[in-house]
Design a protein around this motif. Structure first.
Motif, PDB file in Angstrom:
ATOM      1  N   SER A 311     -41.932 116.427  87.203  1.00  0.00           N
ATOM      2  CA  SER A 311     -42.290 115.207  87.941  1.00  0.00           C
ATOM      3  C   SER A 311     -41.374 115.089  89.143  1.00  0.00           C
ATOM      4  N   GLU A 312     -41.961 114.934  90.338  1.00  0.00           N
ATOM      5  CA  GLU A 312     -41.176 114.816  91.565  1.00  0.00           C
ATOM      6  C   GLU A 312     -41.639 113.623  92.384  1.00  0.00           C
ATOM      7  N   LEU A 313     -40.690 112.929  92.976  1.00  0.00           N
ATOM      8  CA  LEU A 313     -40.957 111.892  93.959  1.00  0.00           C
ATOM      9  C   LEU A 313     -40.468 112.435  95.298  1.00  0.00           C
ATOM     10  N   ARG A 314     -41.398 112.741  96.198  1.00  0.00           N
ATOM     11  CA  ARG A 314     -41.094 113.404  97.456  1.00  0.00           C
ATOM     12  C   ARG A 314     -41.165 112.400  98.609  1.00  0.00           C
ATOM     13  N   PHE A 315     -40.086 112.336  99.399  1.00  0.00           N
ATOM     14  CA  PHE A 315     -39.995 111.389 100.504  1.00  0.00           C
ATOM     15  C   PHE A 315     -39.756 112.142 101.805  1.00  0.00           C
ATOM     16  N   GLN A 316     -40.613 111.908 102.782  1.00  0.00           N
ATOM     17  CA  GLN A 316     -40.421 112.509 104.105  1.00  0.00           C
ATOM     18  C   GLN A 316     -39.540 111.580 104.927  1.00  0.00           C
ATOM     19  N   ALA A 317     -38.291 112.003 105.116  1.00  0.00           N
ATOM     20  CA  ALA A 317     -37.291 111.117 105.721  1.00  0.00           C
ATOM     21  C   ALA A 317     -37.364 111.081 107.235  1.00  0.00           C
ATOM     22  N   ALA A 318     -37.548 112.240 107.878  1.00  0.00           N
ATOM     23  CA  ALA A 318     -37.492 112.263 109.345  1.00  0.00           C
ATOM     24  C   ALA A 318     -38.176 113.506 109.892  1.00  0.00           C
ATOM     25  N   MET A 320     -37.946 116.069 113.431  1.00  0.00           N
ATOM     26  CA  MET A 320     -37.083 116.388 114.566  1.00  0.00           C
ATOM     27  C   MET A 320     -37.554 117.683 115.208  1.00  0.00           C
ATOM     28  N   SER A 321     -36.885 118.057 116.286  1.00  0.00           N
ATOM     29  CA  SER A 321     -37.215 119.292 116.983  1.00  0.00           C
ATOM     30  C   SER A 321     -35.989 120.194 117.002  1.00  0.00           C
ATOM     31  N   VAL A 322     -36.156 121.456 116.568  1.00  0.00           N
ATOM     32  CA  VAL A 322     -35.084 122.449 116.576  1.00  0.00           C
ATOM     33  C   VAL A 322     -35.561 123.639 117.400  1.00  0.00           C
ATOM     34  N   PHE A 323     -34.844 123.933 118.499  1.00  0.00           N
ATOM     35  CA  PHE A 323     -35.241 125.006 119.405  1.00  0.00           C
ATOM     36  C   PHE A 323     -36.690 124.853 119.860  1.00  0.00           C
ATOM     37  N   GLY A 324     -37.092 123.573 120.062  1.00  0.00           N
ATOM     38  CA  GLY A 324     -38.431 123.309 120.555  1.00  0.00           C
ATOM     39  C   GLY A 324     -39.512 123.370 119.496  1.00  0.00           C
ATOM     40  N   GLN A 325     -39.131 123.564 118.220  1.00  0.00           N
ATOM     41  CA  GLN A 325     -40.112 123.680 117.151  1.00  0.00           C
ATOM     42  C   GLN A 325     -40.004 122.467 116.222  1.00  0.00           C
ATOM     43  N   PRO A 326     -41.139 121.942 115.712  1.00  0.00           N
ATOM     44  CA  PRO A 326     -41.105 120.759 114.845  1.00  0.00           C
ATOM     45  C   PRO A 326     -40.482 121.079 113.487  1.00  0.00           C
ATOM     46  N   LEU A 327     -39.640 120.182 113.000  1.00  0.00           N
ATOM     47  CA  LEU A 327     -38.965 120.351 111.725  1.00  0.00           C
ATOM     48  C   LEU A 327     -38.972 119.014 111.002  1.00  0.00           C
ATOM     49  N   ALA A 328     -39.376 119.017 109.728  1.00  0.00           N
ATOM     50  CA  ALA A 328     -39.410 117.799 108.930  1.00  0.00           C
ATOM     51  C   ALA A 328     -38.327 117.866 107.860  1.00  0.00           C
ATOM     52  N   LEU A 329     -37.632 116.755 107.675  1.00  0.00           N
ATOM     53  CA  LEU A 329     -36.595 116.639 106.654  1.00  0.00           C
ATOM     54  C   LEU A 329     -37.098 115.724 105.556  1.00  0.00           C
ATOM     55  N   GLY A 330     -37.009 116.189 104.308  1.00  0.00           N
ATOM     56  CA  GLY A 330     -37.459 115.401 103.173  1.00  0.00           C
ATOM     57  C   GLY A 330     -36.423 115.365 102.072  1.00  0.00           C
ATOM     58  N   ALA A 331     -36.616 114.420 101.138  1.00  0.00           N
ATOM     59  CA  ALA A 331     -35.743 114.282  99.985  1.00  0.00           C
ATOM     60  C   ALA A 331     -36.605 114.190  98.729  1.00  0.00           C
ATOM     61  N   VAL A 332     -36.054 114.655  97.602  1.00  0.00           N
ATOM     62  CA  VAL A 332     -36.794 114.710  96.340  1.00  0.00           C
ATOM     63  C   VAL A 332     -35.889 114.269  95.197  1.00  0.00           C
ATOM     64  N   VAL A 333     -36.431 113.510  94.265  1.00  0.00           N
ATOM     65  CA  VAL A 333     -35.794 113.289  92.964  1.00  0.00           C
ATOM     66  C   VAL A 333     -36.774 113.793  91.909  1.00  0.00           C
ATOM     67  N   PHE A 334     -36.250 114.337  90.797  1.00  0.00           N
ATOM     68  CA  PHE A 334     -37.152 114.963  89.841  1.00  0.00           C
ATOM     69  C   PHE A 334     -36.659 114.830  88.404  1.00  0.00           C
ATOM     70  N   LEU A 335     -37.614 114.986  87.495  1.00  0.00           N
ATOM     71  CA  LEU A 335     -37.370 115.074  86.056  1.00  0.00           C
ATOM     72  C   LEU A 335     -38.199 116.232  85.516  1.00  0.00           C
ATOM     73  N   ASP A 336     -37.543 117.216  84.903  1.00  0.00           N
ATOM     74  CA  ASP A 336     -38.215 118.356  84.283  1.00  0.00           C
ATOM     75  C   ASP A 336     -38.010 118.298  82.777  1.00  0.00           C
ATOM     76  N   LEU A 337     -39.047 118.679  82.023  1.00  0.00           N
ATOM     77  CA  LEU A 337     -38.979 118.740  80.567  1.00  0.00           C
ATOM     78  C   LEU A 337     -39.637 120.026  80.100  1.00  0.00           C
ATOM     79  N   GLY A 338     -39.084 120.674  79.056  1.00  0.00           N
ATOM     80  CA  GLY A 338     -39.710 121.874  78.535  1.00  0.00           C
ATOM     81  C   GLY A 338     -39.281 122.173  77.120  1.00  0.00           C
ATOM     82  N   ARG A 339     -40.135 122.903  76.433  1.00  0.00           N
ATOM     83  CA  ARG A 339     -39.788 123.372  75.100  1.00  0.00           C
ATOM     84  C   ARG A 339     -40.687 124.555  74.741  1.00  0.00           C
ATOM     85  N   VAL A 340     -40.319 125.271  73.649  1.00  0.00           N
ATOM     86  CA  VAL A 340     -41.092 126.428  73.198  1.00  0.00           C
ATOM     87  C   VAL A 340     -41.318 126.336  71.697  1.00  0.00           C
ATOM     88  N   TRP A 341     -42.300 127.108  71.234  1.00  0.00           N
ATOM     89  CA  TRP A 341     -42.554 127.317  69.810  1.00  0.00           C
ATOM     90  C   TRP A 341     -42.679 128.821  69.596  1.00  0.00           C
TER      91      TRP A 341
END
Length: 393
Positions: A311-318, A320-341
């Motif tokens: 499970s992830e909550l993805r946030f697009q924070a900002a 910007m432009s780097v060397f004339g190219q578009p760049l997006a900065l994002g942040a994520v919080v997550f919860l992972d669960l797993g098990r085996v049999w």
């Protein structure tokens, strides 16, 4: 220390693309003209607590022909990659999106080697004496595995219809060299002799995502089958079924909730090195590691049946432009669960799942996404760091 490595990748990516004056892949860089062929080579830098620093190079060549085939007529890519813990992953890949009419042909030749491939035994409660020393030979073995796969994928009801299906074949020769003091040498499970493992592959997907590389709405449901036996040039006879659900919900223009559920089941004479893998278009390892449950050591829990949730909550924070190219900065919080049999071992109660929690950053440039995650196991308190390419799902 990790942030400069992170930024260096984007600097090199932008400079290389500008120097080349053309795109590395459709949609990555604005095209100055309409070429019949494009190509680019880039350095690779990554990090994970499981493998240490990774370094190498990747390159691609795209042939457009007369421009009637989208996104290109043919693509070739190659990678050379090493890690600080003695692993390597090299490959040569081909992609023909419309090679046979509407059918997409994909193929890959690869070689993988790991001097410290993890093995903790079978089941959901394996290796109770493990205290986090991933370099201890007791929990590792030496593995080499050249292999190949080929896949034919298409949309039988039209290019814009969400239904896709595929058939394919995969083959791998696994060399297994257990250390004398290892759990693998003590338990001697099926597959300790190594050898060839060939699989017939088939699957179907229902894909309603708005974007394949960075989705914000829709989802993907997938059913995948794999069968291995004498007829597939395999030493082992077994079958597997994978069920997967990926869903993306846009909560606000900048906030997306992403969810993945995966269930993988293996039956028959299953070699131990298949306990850690799932089927499907995108093969995943686990339970544990950057592809399944972050915060837990790679392949910490393994067995014939695996289930995990991300499970992830993805946030697009900002943006910007780097060397004339578009760049997006994002942040994520997550919860992972797993098990085996696994048959023949004690797996604990049904509700005994292994959790990992954390957060991270995302840098994206059109189809290219780089992720940096920090994760913690709430069971052991141990922490893991990951820097790699692409969303987890």
């Amino acid at each position: 220390m990790l942030a400069p490595v992170f930024l260096l990748f984007f600097m090199l990516l932008s400079l290389s693309a500008v120097a080349a004056g053309r795109t590395a892949a459709p949609g990555l860089v604005p095209v100055k003209q309409t070429p019949t062929m494009d190509g680019i080579a880039l350095p690779l830098l990554s990090f994970s607590s499981d493998q240490g620093f990774g370094y190498g190079a990747v390159g691609g060549m795209y042939l457009y022909g007369d421009g009637t085939k989208a996104p290109y007529a043919h693509a070739l890519s190659a990678q050379v990659f090493f890690t600080a813990r003695g692993a390597m992953n090299h490959y040569l890949r081909y992609d023909g999106p419309q090679l046979l009419g509407p059918l997409r042909l994909e193929g890959r030749l690869e070689y993988r080697q790991e001097k410290s491939s993890p093995f903790f035994g079978a089941g959901n409660l394996s290796a109770p004496d493990f205290r986090g020393d991933v370099d201890n030979e007791r929990y590792n073995y030496d593995k080499g595995s050249p292999g190949l796969w080929v896949r034919l994928r298409g949309r039988p009801f039209g290019e814009k219809h969400p239904f896709q299906s595929y058939v394919g074949y995969g083959w791998r020769y696994t060399r297994v060299s257990p250390y004398e003091t290892s759990i693998l040498a003590q338990e001697k499970p099926i597959g300790i002799e190594g050898g060839p493992s060939g699989q017939l592959l088939a699957g179907a997907l229902w894909d309603t995502r708005d974007d394949e590389s960075d989705p914000t709405s829709g989802g993907v449901e997938e059913v995948a089958l794999r069968v291995s036996g004498l007829a597939t040039f395999s030493r082992y006879q077994y079958a597997g079924v994978t069920l997967s659900e990926r869903r993306y919900i846009k909560l606000t223009p900048r906030l997306v909730f992403a969810q993945r559920l995966t269930l993988d089941m293996l039956f028959g004479e299953v070699p131990f090195f298949e306990w850690m893998t799932t089927g499907g278009v995108n093969v995943t390892e686990g339970i544990g590691g950057m592809g399944s449950v972050r915060g837990i050591e790679r392949n910490r829990f393994a067995g014939n049946v695996k289930a995990f949730s991300n499970s992830e909550l993805r946030f697009q924070a900002a943006r910007m432009s780097v060397f004339g190219q578009p760049l997006a900065l994002g942040a994520v919080v997550f919860l992972d669960l797993g098990r085996v049999w696994h048959p023949g071992v004690t797996d604990g109660k049904w509700h005994e799942w292994h959790p990992g929690i954390g957060g991270g950053l995302r840098f994206s440039r059109r189809a290219a996404v780089v992720r940096m995650d920090y994760a913690r196991s709430t069971e052991t308190g141990r922490q893991r760091f990951y820097i790699t390419f692409g969303h987890m799902f």
